[in-house]
Design an enzyme around this catalytic site. Structure first.
Site, PDB file in Angstrom:
ATOM      1  N   LYS A  80       0.861  -1.191   0.000  1.00 30.20           N
ATOM      2  CA  LYS A  80       0.000   0.000   0.000  1.00 30.20           C
ATOM      3  C   LYS A  80       0.897   1.240   0.000  1.00 30.20           C
ATOM      4  O   LYS A  80       1.960   1.241   0.652  1.00 30.20           O
ATOM      5  CB  LYS A  80      -0.881  -0.035   1.255  1.00 30.20           C
ATOM      6  CG  LYS A  80      -1.911   1.081   1.356  1.00 30.20           C
ATOM      7  CD  LYS A  80      -2.825   0.855   2.563  1.00 30.20           C
ATOM      8  CE  LYS A  80      -3.904   1.907   2.704  1.00 30.20           C
ATOM      9  NZ  LYS A  80      -4.820   1.624   3.826  1.00 30.20           N
ATOM     10  N   SER A 155      -9.769   1.524   2.661  1.00 30.76           N
ATOM     11  CA  SER A 155      -8.892   2.322   1.835  1.00 30.76           C
ATOM     12  C   SER A 155      -7.833   1.517   1.088  1.00 30.76           C
ATOM     13  O   SER A 155      -7.303   1.997   0.094  1.00 30.76           O
ATOM     14  CB  SER A 155      -8.203   3.383   2.690  1.00 30.76           C
ATOM     15  OG  SER A 155      -7.347   2.770   3.641  1.00 30.76           O
ATOM     16  N   SER A 179      -9.986  -0.834   6.819  1.00 30.77           N
ATOM     17  CA  SER A 179      -9.352  -0.678   5.507  1.00 30.77           C
ATOM     18  C   SER A 179      -8.643  -1.903   4.955  1.00 30.77           C
ATOM     19  O   SER A 179      -8.264  -1.901   3.788  1.00 30.77           O
ATOM     20  CB  SER A 179      -8.368   0.480   5.528  1.00 30.77           C
ATOM     21  OG  SER A 179      -9.067   1.668   5.339  1.00 30.77           O
TER      22      SER A 179
HETATM   23  N1  GLN Z   1     -13.237   3.853   5.904  1.00 26.73           N
HETATM   24  C1  GLN Z   1     -12.744   4.289   7.180  1.00 26.73           C
HETATM   25  C2  GLN Z   1     -12.371   5.743   7.097  1.00 26.73           C
HETATM   26  O1  GLN Z   1     -12.617   6.328   6.109  1.00 26.73           O
HETATM   27  C3  GLN Z   1     -11.588   3.452   7.601  1.00 26.73           C
HETATM   28  C4  GLN Z   1     -10.363   3.716   6.821  1.00 26.73           C
HETATM   29  C5  GLN Z   1      -9.189   2.927   7.279  1.00 26.73           C
HETATM   30  O2  GLN Z   1      -9.329   1.885   7.941  1.00 26.73           O
HETATM   31  N2  GLN Z   1      -8.025   3.457   6.985  1.00 26.73           N
HETATM   32  O3  GLN Z   1     -11.832   6.306   7.993  1.00 26.73           O
END
Ligand code: GLN
Length: 497
Positions: A80, A155, A179
């Site tokens: 990532k 994400s 994410s």
């Molecule tokens: N979708 C969640 C957010 O927007 C979690 C994102 C994540 O785990 N980095 O914060």
């Protein structure tokens, strides 16, 4: 075909010298060239650097180094875009980094290299990991290899999509509120959020430091457990990393096919998670999974997590608060892109105005507000107290059960654009995953079925989540592995695989 193998399949072949590390990498690079023009999972990749690593792995193999010594020797792994990889670009899918390249390796990248992995490629993500679809990336939206009109989740969408399309053998992402688990579910692969403190955050761009945890994506539970083994361990460079020995996760996986291998283990179903109208396909997969666990010998009982209705609200106070502090460093002075101004204040404002996207700005504004004097007690402090209650709910439930079973996501993958204008709807994609981060416990998503194909959509993967005790990864992997091995879901591959 080589790229279809799991990590354990590939290492067995490498060990028997039936293929080389160079061939394994080339299989990924060739497939990347063939399908990533459709999937858009990779931000960039450095083929020359990766081939040099693969050749080094082949020299190690020729010299008799075994996978017992280096468990990932010759295995291509992609990252990532928030993990520091020395000499490679790091953007967090944001414009604010400009031409930044990492001057050092994150601890997890050091560990992957020490384990013999061929580390290649930067995978697309939501900007600064804020989002659930990769649509907030400043550069590209990754598409779901099962249906290119849909998002892969986020994400870490690039991690899940690249693996589901067999462009890598394993990928490493981060999970602040789901994410890793959410995109794993939507792309039909396995994703692990380790217990807070198990994996080092050194060299990982911070979003919300008390929630962030690095973890792997694997094609099956065994691969995910092996990758967790490599990533885990105390790191003095991360003050929240816990000094405790890492168990042998692969040893915890029961042999395939034994009768009632989960006898003696108890699973909890949270009564608060059943209500509110689950999607019928997700509900059907969940019911079938409960029956399957019972057939494997596990006992399934109801548990209560009474504060779960406050999880989303709590998360969306704490995560933006921490993000607003963490992102203050991106000021155009020390590194990254800069837009000049007549004085420092104007330079900061112009740099941040141009460098951050809309979702990141929204979080910084929210976070600054909840931390400001006058609102701190009403929002931030109260959210911290509710967070403690949420953690206590889980610890209480774990007095009677070994793990908690939930769907990973409320629905299968949604359409590109479907939720991008409605932040609240997007935030609700994480309703089953965020409590795990607030409580600091571990979680895994495993494939648990498919939606029924309808005129407007092909069948899409569905994921099942297991939440385990703090540092309860062994039991979590054992449960997930026994379930996976007794169901066919992990064997199905996306059309672009
Ligand atoms: N979708 C969640 C957010 O927007 C979690 C994102 C994540 O785990 N980095 O914060």
């Amino acid at each position: 075909m080589l790229r279809h193998l799991t990590i354990s399949g590939l290492t067995a072949k490498l060990a028997r010298r039936e293929c080389s590390a160079r061939e394994a990498l080339q299989a990924c690079l060739d497939h990347l060239a063939e399908v990533d023009g459709q999937v858009h999972a990779f931000m960039s990749h450095d083929a020359a650097d990766a081939l040099a690593q693969a050749d080094a792995a082949d020299r190690d193999l020729a010299a008799g180094i075994t996978h017992a010594q280096k468990p990932l020797l010759g295995v291509p792994i992609a990252l990532k875009d928030l993990l520091a990889h020395r000499g490679q670009p790091l953007n967090c899918s944001s414009k604010i980094f400009g031409n930044y390249r990492s001057p050092y390796d994150a601890t997890v990248v050091e560990k992957l290299k020490a384990a013999g992995a061929v580390v290649f490629g930067r995978l697309n993500m939501d900007e600064f990991a804020m989002g659930s679809s990769t649509e907030t990336s400043a550069f590209q939206t990754t598409l779901n290899p099962w249906d290119l009109t849909r998002i892969p989740g986020g994400s870490s969408g690039g991690c899940a999509a690249s693996l589901a399309a067999n462009m890598a053998f394993g990928t490493i992402g981060s999970d602040t509120g789901g994410s890793i688990r959410q995109p794993a579910a939507l792309c039909g692969v396995v994703g692990v959020k380790p217990t807070y403190g198990l994996v080092s955050r050194y060299g990982v761009t911070a979003f919300a430091s008390s929630l962030d945890q690095v973890g792997p994506f694997g094609k099956d539970v065994r691969d995910a457990a092996l990758l967790t083994q490599v990533l885990a361990g105390h790191d003095p460079r991360d003050s929240t990393s816990i000094p405790r020995p890492v168990p042998e996760y692969l040893a915890a996986l029961v042999p395939d096919g034994g009768p009632r291998p989960l006898k003696g283990l108890r699973l909890g179903l949270a009564k608060e998670y059943g209500v509110g109208g689950l999607d019928p396909d997700v509900d059907a997969a969940m019911q079938a999974a409960v029956k399957q666990f019972q057939a494997l010998g596990a006992e399934v009982v109801e548990v209560s997590l009474p504060h779960s209705e406050y999880a989303a609200a709590t998360y969306y106070i704490i995560a933006p608060a921490e993000a607003s502090a963490n992102l203050a460093r991106f000021d155009g002075i020390r590194y990254g892109a800069r837009v000049n101004g007549k004085d420092p204040a104007e330079l900061y404002a112009k740099t941040r105005g141009a460098g951050f996207g809309a979702e990141v700005k929204r979080r910084i504004i929210l976070g600054t507000y909840v931390l400001s004097s006058g609102y701190y007690d009403a929002y931030y402090l109260r959210a911290q107290k509710v967070r403690t209650l949420i953690r206590q709910d889980f610890l209480k439930a774990f007095e009677t059960v070994d793990a908690i079973l939930t769907p990973t996501t409320p629905t299968a993958a949604f359409k590109v654009g479907e939720k991008s204008d409605d932040p609240l709807q997007m935030y609700l994609s994480d309703i089953f995953t965020i409590s795990c981060n607030l409580a600091g416990i571990c979680g895994i998503s495993v494939p648990s079925g498919f939606t029924k194909a309808i005129a407007s959509a092909p069948r899409l993967p569905i994921g099942l989540q297991l939440l385990g005790r703090p540092f309860g990864e062994e039991t979590m992997f054992r449960l997930a592995h026994a379930y996976e091995q007794s169901t066919p879901w992990h064997l199905e591959r996306s059309p672009l695989a």
